[in-house]
Design a protein around this motif. Sequence first.
Motif, PDB file in Angstrom:
ATOM      1  N   LYS A 123      23.504   4.725 -42.403  1.00  0.00           N
ATOM      2  CA  LYS A 123      23.986   4.229 -43.692  1.00  0.00           C
ATOM      3  C   LYS A 123      22.918   3.458 -44.460  1.00  0.00           C
ATOM      4  N   GLY A 124      21.688   3.463 -43.961  1.00  0.00           N
ATOM      5  CA  GLY A 124      20.608   2.779 -44.652  1.00  0.00           C
ATOM      6  C   GLY A 124      20.528   1.288 -44.376  1.00  0.00           C
ATOM      7  N   ILE A 125      21.259   0.824 -43.382  1.00  0.00           N
ATOM      8  CA  ILE A 125      21.303  -0.614 -43.092  1.00  0.00           C
ATOM      9  C   ILE A 125      19.955  -1.122 -42.585  1.00  0.00           C
ATOM     10  N   ALA A 126      19.345  -0.409 -41.661  1.00  0.00           N
ATOM     11  CA  ALA A 126      18.054  -0.852 -41.115  1.00  0.00           C
ATOM     12  C   ALA A 126      17.002  -0.934 -42.223  1.00  0.00           C
ATOM     13  N   GLY A 127      16.982   0.055 -43.102  1.00  0.00           N
ATOM     14  CA  GLY A 127      16.035   0.040 -44.209  1.00  0.00           C
ATOM     15  C   GLY A 127      16.291  -1.117 -45.163  1.00  0.00           C
ATOM     16  N   SER A 128      17.558  -1.405 -45.404  1.00  0.00           N
ATOM     17  CA  SER A 128      17.899  -2.538 -46.276  1.00  0.00           C
ATOM     18  C   SER A 128      17.456  -3.853 -45.653  1.00  0.00           C
ATOM     19  N   LEU A 129      17.602  -3.962 -44.350  1.00  0.00           N
ATOM     20  CA  LEU A 129      17.148  -5.173 -43.657  1.00  0.00           C
ATOM     21  C   LEU A 129      15.631  -5.316 -43.755  1.00  0.00           C
TER      22      LEU A 129
END
Length: 112
Positions: free
Chosen positions: A54-60
């Motif tokens: 869901k793109g969470i790691a990239g957002s972090l």
Amino acid sequence: MSDIEIRDDRAGGRLEALGEGGEVVGHIEYFVLDEPRTALVPVHTIVEPAHEGKGIAGSLARELYAIAAREGVAVAPLCPYVVKWAARHPDEAPAADPELLRAAKDSPLLSR
């Protein structure tokens, strides 16, 4: 990515992604290096299995670099995910200083 809030828990050494109801759905563990100069040192990125893709790691990772930029400090990534993310986003993630990377690897904070 859905409605994710990112919270910096500096005292706890975590940048957290919060989902609905404040549930932690992912985080980057990091520490602050003081010498030879201040840097944020991400060491591990985790996204809960139900929230992967869901793109969470990239957002972090993006927020970690944004925090560093706002504070005027460097990032010395030891986390393999953050290293790969930074290589794909050189416009947002300045190259790490080799001296800071060596200091981060040798830091006693790495083993805590």
